[in-house]
Enzyme design. Structure first.
Site, mmCIF file in Angstrom:
data_model
loop_
_atom_site.group_PDB
_atom_site.id
_atom_site.type_symbol
_atom_site.label_atom_id
_atom_site.label_comp_id
_atom_site.label_asym_id
_atom_site.label_seq_id
_atom_site.Cartn_x
_atom_site.Cartn_y
_atom_site.Cartn_z
ATOM 1 N N LYS A 4 42.712 17.870 63.936
ATOM 2 C CA LYS A 4 42.535 17.970 62.480
ATOM 3 C C LYS A 4 43.791 18.588 61.851
ATOM 4 O O LYS A 4 44.257 18.133 60.808
ATOM 5 C CB LYS A 4 41.309 18.828 62.132
ATOM 6 N N TYR B 23 39.769 19.558 69.016
ATOM 7 C CA TYR B 23 39.283 19.107 67.703
ATOM 8 C C TYR B 23 40.119 19.714 66.586
ATOM 9 O O TYR B 23 40.670 19.001 65.744
ATOM 10 C CB TYR B 23 37.796 19.486 67.530
ATOM 11 N N THR C 56 38.843 21.180 57.837
ATOM 12 C CA THR C 56 37.980 22.254 58.316
ATOM 13 C C THR C 56 38.695 23.610 58.331
ATOM 14 O O THR C 56 39.930 23.668 58.419
ATOM 15 C CB THR C 56 37.517 21.899 59.757
ATOM 16 N N ASP C 57 37.910 24.675 58.302
ATOM 17 C CA ASP C 57 38.480 26.020 58.438
ATOM 18 C C ASP C 57 38.991 26.263 59.873
ATOM 19 O O ASP C 57 39.752 27.190 60.119
ATOM 20 C CB ASP C 57 37.458 27.104 58.050
ATOM 21 N N GLU C 58 38.556 25.413 60.813
ATOM 22 C CA GLU C 58 38.889 25.657 62.224
ATOM 23 C C GLU C 58 40.391 25.531 62.499
ATOM 24 O O GLU C 58 40.877 26.036 63.501
ATOM 25 C CB GLU C 58 38.087 24.734 63.144
HETATM 26 N N1 NAD Z 1 30.347 19.167 59.605
HETATM 27 C C1 NAD Z 1 31.000 20.260 59.258
HETATM 28 O O1 NAD Z 1 30.474 21.369 59.343
HETATM 29 C C2 NAD Z 1 32.417 20.161 58.714
HETATM 30 C C3 NAD Z 1 32.998 21.304 58.148
HETATM 31 C C4 NAD Z 1 34.289 21.208 57.623
HETATM 32 C C5 NAD Z 1 34.960 19.998 57.661
HETATM 33 N N2 NAD Z 1 34.390 18.915 58.223
HETATM 34 C C6 NAD Z 1 35.133 17.650 58.210
HETATM 35 O O2 NAD Z 1 34.429 16.760 57.385
HETATM 36 C C7 NAD Z 1 34.568 15.432 57.855
HETATM 37 C C8 NAD Z 1 33.198 14.806 58.039
HETATM 38 O O3 NAD Z 1 32.465 15.590 58.975
HETATM 39 P P1 NAD Z 1 31.001 15.161 59.412
HETATM 40 O O4 NAD Z 1 30.346 16.372 59.922
HETATM 41 O O5 NAD Z 1 30.366 14.360 58.343
HETATM 42 O O6 NAD Z 1 31.354 14.219 60.639
HETATM 43 P P2 NAD Z 1 30.469 13.159 61.422
HETATM 44 O O7 NAD Z 1 30.872 13.263 62.837
HETATM 45 O O8 NAD Z 1 29.025 13.293 61.050
HETATM 46 O O9 NAD Z 1 30.950 11.763 60.810
HETATM 47 C C9 NAD Z 1 32.215 11.230 61.034
HETATM 48 C C10 NAD Z 1 32.211 9.793 60.532
HETATM 49 O O10 NAD Z 1 33.520 9.245 60.758
HETATM 50 C C11 NAD Z 1 33.370 7.951 61.319
HETATM 51 N N3 NAD Z 1 34.551 7.661 62.135
HETATM 52 C C12 NAD Z 1 34.947 8.306 63.274
HETATM 53 N N4 NAD Z 1 36.057 7.738 63.760
HETATM 54 C C13 NAD Z 1 36.405 6.727 62.906
HETATM 55 C C14 NAD Z 1 37.455 5.787 62.868
HETATM 56 N N5 NAD Z 1 38.392 5.755 63.825
HETATM 57 N N6 NAD Z 1 37.509 4.917 61.840
HETATM 58 C C15 NAD Z 1 36.552 4.916 60.867
HETATM 59 N N7 NAD Z 1 35.512 5.783 60.868
HETATM 60 C C16 NAD Z 1 35.437 6.680 61.860
HETATM 61 C C17 NAD Z 1 32.103 8.033 62.162
HETATM 62 O O11 NAD Z 1 31.563 6.755 62.446
HETATM 63 C C18 NAD Z 1 31.217 8.891 61.266
HETATM 64 O O12 NAD Z 1 30.515 8.078 60.346
HETATM 65 C C19 NAD Z 1 35.391 15.530 59.148
HETATM 66 O O13 NAD Z 1 36.712 15.208 58.862
HETATM 67 C C20 NAD Z 1 35.263 16.983 59.560
HETATM 68 O O14 NAD Z 1 36.399 17.408 60.256
HETATM 69 C C21 NAD Z 1 33.132 18.970 58.748
#
Ligand code: NAD
Length: 333
Positions: A153, A149, A125-127
């Site tokens: 990350k 968070y 993430t950008d965060e």
């Molecule tokens: N949503 C955003 O805007 C955004 C932006 C930039 C980066 N990201 C990154 O992208 C990735 C996905 O984000 P998202 O929004 O789809 O998240 P989300 O919360 O919708 O999904 C996370 C998934 O990870 C699984 N998970 C969590 N802990 C786990 C573990 N210990 N073992 C196995 N599986 C596990 C959960 O069951 C879920 O299916 C993350 O790493 C997040 O940091 C998200």
């Protein structure tokens, strides 16, 4: 190609799996996911019968589970989406964030080292860069995380960096801006506000709603990750952004207008502690490689609103039970 997608039952991962199976009919996908509150097999209902798709329930913080998955499957590349992802939850209880985002990442890195996997993408993430008033973060910007968070990350990302430098592992780290689109758990701003308004409930806006985020359609995130999987250079870091910056208040007004409501639906609440004011990404590096975003913001957000309107079977069950308890705790802070 045999892909291990970790955390593929969440928002971005499930959209990516759908994209890959459609675009590459010969690819095989294994989805390893713990199914936390944010993981949902309904996100992948339409592809669960696909012969090239397999789901494994498992926790990446458990070393034995991770080793077993690597031992029993032929894997060419790994993409790690698994994380605890909600900033507000990390403020209330950071422990799961540390376990999954740091220890879980470590276990996957040990797996790719032992089983000599050709490519690993750490989805981040950008965060991790913290907040920026003016200008944009490049891939060289220092990490200055402000929430549990973003700190967890950043911990995972730094382990990736160390494994590139120390062991020469074939890792790529991506830092993306805020994503939106179908199948996003309705605790994040856009799906929370859309579904609240559909239910005729007020929308809780932090502070005056001035905070600025850069917004990327989830299918653009998927295109970028696909592009990086095939054309990205191992050992590198890539920012993924859209260049579309919006204040939270602007997003709120957009959703209210689309759903025919006015600002009486807005409930301003006490700001989040250490709330980052603005994120913005310089994506020159990825664009130079040939990637560009395909979706324009108003059309993609309208499409997202239409999806939530048409799919209350998906989100209504998520907005009951423990969810309400969590929100009561959060907004009473
Ligand atoms: N949503 C955003 O805007 C955004 C932006 C930039 C980066 N990201 C990154 O992208 C990735 C996905 O984000 P998202 O929004 O789809 O998240 P989300 O919360 O919708 O999904 C996370 C998934 O990870 C699984 N998970 C969590 N802990 C786990 C573990 N210990 N073992 C196995 N599986 C596990 C959960 O069951 C879920 O299916 C993350 O790493 C997040 O940091 C998200």
């Amino acid at each position: 190609m045999n892909l291990l997608i970790v955390g593929g039952a969440g928002f971005i991962g499930s959209n990516f799996i759908r994209h890959i199976l459609k675009k590459y009919p010969t690819y095989r996908v294994i989805n390893l996911d713990k199914l936390t509150y944010a993981g949902n097999l309904n996100n992948l209902k339409d592809i669960e019968g696909n012969a090239n798709y397999q789901f494994i329930k498992g926790d990446i913080a458990d070393e034995r589970t991770v080793k077993k998955v690597f031992r029993l499957n032929k894997i060419d590349a790994v993409i790690n989406y698994a994380a605890e992802t909600h900033v507000d939850r990390s403020i209330l209880d950071p422990s799961a964030f540390i376990k999954t985002d740091i220890l879980g990442t470590y276990n996957l890195l040990e797996g790719i080292k032992e089983y000599k996997i050709a490519k690993y993408i750490q989805v981040s993430t950008d965060e991790v860069y913290g907040s920026i008033e003016k200008g944009k973060f490049t891939e060289e910007s220092p990490f200055k995380p402000n929430s549990p968070y973003s700190a967890s990350k950043a911990g995972g990302d730094l382990l990736c960096r160390a494994c590139v430098k120390t062991y020469g592992l074939p890792i790529i780290v991506t830092h993306a801006c805020n994503c939106y689109g179908p199948y996003q758990y309705p605790e994040k701003l856009i799906p929370l506000f859309i579904t609240n308004i559909i239910e005729n409930k007020k929308v809780p806006l932090y502070g005056e709603g001035q905070n600025i985020r850069e917004w990327l359609y989830v299918l653009d995130h998927g295109n970028a990750t696909d592009f990086i999987l095939h054309k990205g250079k191992v050992g590198e870091v890539y920012n993924i952004g859209s260049g579309v910056e919006k204040q939270n208040l602007e997003i709120t007004h957009f959703i209210l207008d689309e759903l025919g409501k006015d600002e009486a639906m807005i409930e301003k609440i006490k700001d989040r502690p250490a709330h980052d004011f603005r994120y913005a990404l310089d994506c020159t590096k990825l664009k130079r490689l040939g990637w560009q975003s395909e979706y324009d913001f108003p059309s993609a957000l309208r499409e997202t609103i239409r999806w939530y309107l048409a799919n209350d079977w998906w989100w209504k069950p998520l907005k009951s039970g423990g969810y309400l308890e969590y929100y009561k705790k959060q907004y009473q802070r």
